[in-house]
Design a protein around this motif. Structure first.
Motif, PDB file in Angstrom:
ATOM      1  N   LEU A  21      -0.644   0.115  -0.396  1.00  0.00           N
ATOM      2  CA  LEU A  21       0.122   1.263   0.096  1.00  0.00           C
ATOM      3  C   LEU A  21       1.326   1.442  -0.828  1.00  0.00           C
ATOM      4  CD1 LEU A  21       0.867   3.479   2.094  1.00  0.00           C
ATOM      5  CD2 LEU A  21       1.866   1.725   3.586  1.00  0.00           C
ATOM      6  N   ALA A  48      -0.277   4.139   7.490  1.00  0.00           N
ATOM      7  CA  ALA A  48      -0.697   2.781   7.850  1.00  0.00           C
ATOM      8  C   ALA A  48      -1.310   2.732   9.237  1.00  0.00           C
ATOM      9  CB  ALA A  48       0.501   1.836   7.763  1.00  0.00           C
ATOM     10  N   ILE A  64      -4.327  -3.493   5.031  1.00  0.00           N
ATOM     11  CA  ILE A  64      -3.471  -3.071   3.913  1.00  0.00           C
ATOM     12  C   ILE A  64      -2.977  -4.362   3.281  1.00  0.00           C
ATOM     13  CG2 ILE A  64      -1.339  -1.914   3.257  1.00  0.00           C
ATOM     14  CD1 ILE A  64      -1.769   0.017   5.552  1.00  0.00           C
ATOM     15  N   LEU A 108       2.044  -3.806   0.136  1.00  0.00           N
ATOM     16  CA  LEU A 108       2.967  -2.663   0.163  1.00  0.00           C
ATOM     17  C   LEU A 108       3.804  -2.715  -1.112  1.00  0.00           C
ATOM     18  CD1 LEU A 108       4.638  -0.328   1.477  1.00  0.00           C
ATOM     19  CD2 LEU A 108       6.070  -2.119   2.506  1.00  0.00           C
ATOM     20  N   LEU A 151       6.367  -2.329   8.861  1.00  0.00           N
ATOM     21  CA  LEU A 151       4.950  -2.425   8.504  1.00  0.00           C
ATOM     22  C   LEU A 151       4.426  -3.840   8.719  1.00  0.00           C
ATOM     23  CD1 LEU A 151       2.486  -0.937   7.299  1.00  0.00           C
ATOM     24  CD2 LEU A 151       3.207  -1.796   5.064  1.00  0.00           C
ATOM     25  N   HIS A 172       1.285  -5.364  10.505  1.00  0.00           N
ATOM     26  CA  HIS A 172       0.339  -5.866   9.509  1.00  0.00           C
ATOM     27  C   HIS A 172       0.918  -7.141   8.892  1.00  0.00           C
ATOM     28  CE1 HIS A 172      -0.700  -1.612   9.915  1.00  0.00           C
ATOM     29  NE2 HIS A 172      -1.884  -1.871   9.349  1.00  0.00           N
ATOM     30  N   THR A 178       0.255  -8.368   5.215  1.00  0.00           N
ATOM     31  CA  THR A 178       0.562  -7.507   4.077  1.00  0.00           C
ATOM     32  C   THR A 178       1.600  -8.150   3.164  1.00  0.00           C
ATOM     33  OG1 THR A 178       0.044  -5.515   5.342  1.00  0.00           O
ATOM     34  CG2 THR A 178       1.416  -5.238   3.391  1.00  0.00           C
TER      35      THR A 178
END
Length: 524
Positions: free
Chosen positions: A405, A441, A448, A451, A469, A473, A476
């Protein structure tokens, strides 16, 4: 004393009353902290209080009363003549600043207020004047104005560097892409390579601007300045040429300091190059280290200094030296006395920024035709030296198939990074701000893996985005990008242990390696 004199001008006293009032006036004059004196209309001292005696550096009233103020007190005799002329015209003078000199010859700035008075006993008239030593106040004001100027220029430099880093990111990035897709025998290759070289030089300039504004990223570790000097010595000797002698005098018991070793090397390099340029016909450069303690005595000259133990690094040359006006401007960016094309004017401003950001001080002492000494003071620490760490071995920038992302508010930079990652096999989701990234997201089906976000963006910061995020997640990985300055990053809470960061402008190879490195390290 002036108040009492004014009162006695209008009220008639006789005998004992007059004696008492005179005695009280003298006692008050002796007790005040400002200098008070009476003089003739020609300027000759008639009476002085203890504060004035101390101000001028003498030990007794007789010493001062015997002085010729025009010759022995006023730095500019013409200034004394103008002052006396004003008094003769009957003017009352308030807060007039003049330059005096003490017994030892040192100049002081004095603020005078007073008037001419007359009495039956003194028909010729006398001057009664209060003298306030404002030397230290003026020094503080000058230092404050200089600090304000440097801070303002630093903010401007940091802002310019930020904008330029985004532009250079695009120029350098696409130039790198073009060079990868053509061969060296192509007619356009040298032209594209020239663009790349110009972009690299511009990148160096922006890093120097960031250094001056004290907003670059430093890797602070406990280091041995002696070891840095020894490592630099073999590089410096061929640089300065055969007609210049390089000498080092390193303290055997030198303490440690916390600094970025690479940046201290840059400081030494800049100062030695400056010294070399000041000695076109040859001379001598001396690099010295020592343990020193800065005391309160130095604060009288430099009020911002924090007393305590320091590591001192000095670089001295026997060159042509500098006048006072040049010395007052040497740390300003783009100020240079060199010929056009011989210097950018950022060498000493870079030194200033690096040392200030490291918590230290840098001072210059110079005399025309006698040479120049730069003294650097870095806070001494008790910890042992930390290993500097070797540069990671070069590895090919392999790709992957993970989902990334990408959040970047600068469209051209975002497009460049996206194309680079997609060319390496990654699946890229992109957004131009934090809120949009969270929406993408939440609607994305699947993991994901990473980032990649700019640090400072409109609305939500990169730090806040990563927090939100990672809450939904947790697997991530996060990589921060920024062309912004260090204090903005620190204020955004980025530079924490374990945080991965890539500073713009970076090469596409650096980006690809960093992404792979972060993905691999997090999986361990």
């Amino acid at each position: 004393m002036l108040v009492l004199q004014s009162y006695t001008d209008n009220v008639r006293f006789r005998g004992k009353d007059k004696e008492i009032l005179t005695f009280v006036s003298q006692q008050l004059a002796s007790a005040v902290e400002h200098g008070i004196y009476r003089s003739s209309l020609e300027g000759k001292f008639l009476d002085v209080n203890p504060a004035l005696i101390a101000m001028l550096g003498y030990s007794s009233p007789e010493d001062v009363l015997g002085l010729d103020p025009k010759r022995d007190v006023f730095l500019d005799p013409g200034e004394q003549a103008r002052l006396m002329q004003e008094f003769r015209r009957g003017a009352r003078l308030d807060n007039i600043e003049v330059r005096w000199k003490r017994k030892d010859g040192n100049p002081i700035t004095v603020r005078l207020s007073g008037r001419a008075v007359s009495s039956p006993e003194e028909t010729d008239g006398v001057l009664e004047i209060i003298a306030e030593d404002v030397t230290e106040r003026r020094v503080l004001e000058d230092q404050f104005r200089q600090a304000q100027k440097m801070e303002a220029v630093g903010r401007l430099a940091g802002g310019v560097a930020h904008d330029f880093n985004n532009l250079l990111m695009v120029i350098s990035g696409y130039t790198e892409v073009l060079l990868e897709h053509i061969t060296r025998d192509t007619p356009l290759y040298p032209k594209i390579a020239a663009i790349q070289q110009a972009a690299d030089r511009a990148t160096t300039l922006t890093r120097q601007l960031l250094a001056f504004s004290r907003k670059q990223l430093l890797e602070l570790k406990v280091v041995d300045v002696n070891a840095i000097v020894r490592d630099m010595e073999r590089l410096l000797r061929p640089l300065i040429g055969e007609n210049i002698e390089l000498s080092t005098r390193l303290a055997t018991d030198l303490g440690r300091t916390r600094a970025d070793a690479g940046q201290i090397e840059q400081v030494i390099m800049n100062l030695v190059v400056n010294a070399k340029d000041a000695m076109p016909s040859g001379g001598k450069i001396t690099i010295q280290t020592a343990n020193v303690s800065l005391t309160d005595d130095l604060r009288r000259e430099y009020s911002y200094i924090q007393p305590g133990p320091y590591v001192m690094l000095s670089i001295t040359d026997t060159g042509h030296g500098m006048d006072k006006e040049t010395q007052s401007r040497i740390f300003e960016p783009f100020f240079t006395t060199k010929e056009k094309g011989k210097g950018t004017g950022l060498g000493l401003s870079t030194v200033y920024g690096i040392i200030k950001q490291s918590g230290g001080y840098v001072f210059a002492q110079s005399e025309l035709q006698r040479g120049t000494t730069f003294r650097i003071y870095l806070p001494r620490v008790a910890e042992t030296t930390e290993p500097l760490g070797s540069a990671p071995a070069s590895q090919s920038a392999t790709g992957g198939s993970e989902t990334v992302l990408l959040v970047e508010d600068e469209e051209s930079v975002r497009q460049l990074v996206r194309e680079t990652l997609e060319a390496k096999g990654y699946k890229v989701l992109e957004a131009d701000h934090g809120e949009a990234a969270l929406r993408i997201a939440s609607s994305h089906q699947g993991p994901i893996d990473m980032l990649i976000t700019d640090v400072v963006m409109p609305g939500m910061s990169g730090r806040e985005l990563s927090k939100q995020l990672c809450a939904s997640h947790p697997q991530t990985r996060v990589l921060f990008l920024s062309g912004y300055t260090e204090d903005a990053i620190v204020h955004q809470g980025v530079l924490e242990p374990g945080t991965t960061f890539l500073q713009k402008p970076f090469t596409l190879q650096m980006l690809s390696r960093k992404v792979r490195e972060v993905l691999r390290s997090q999986r361990k």
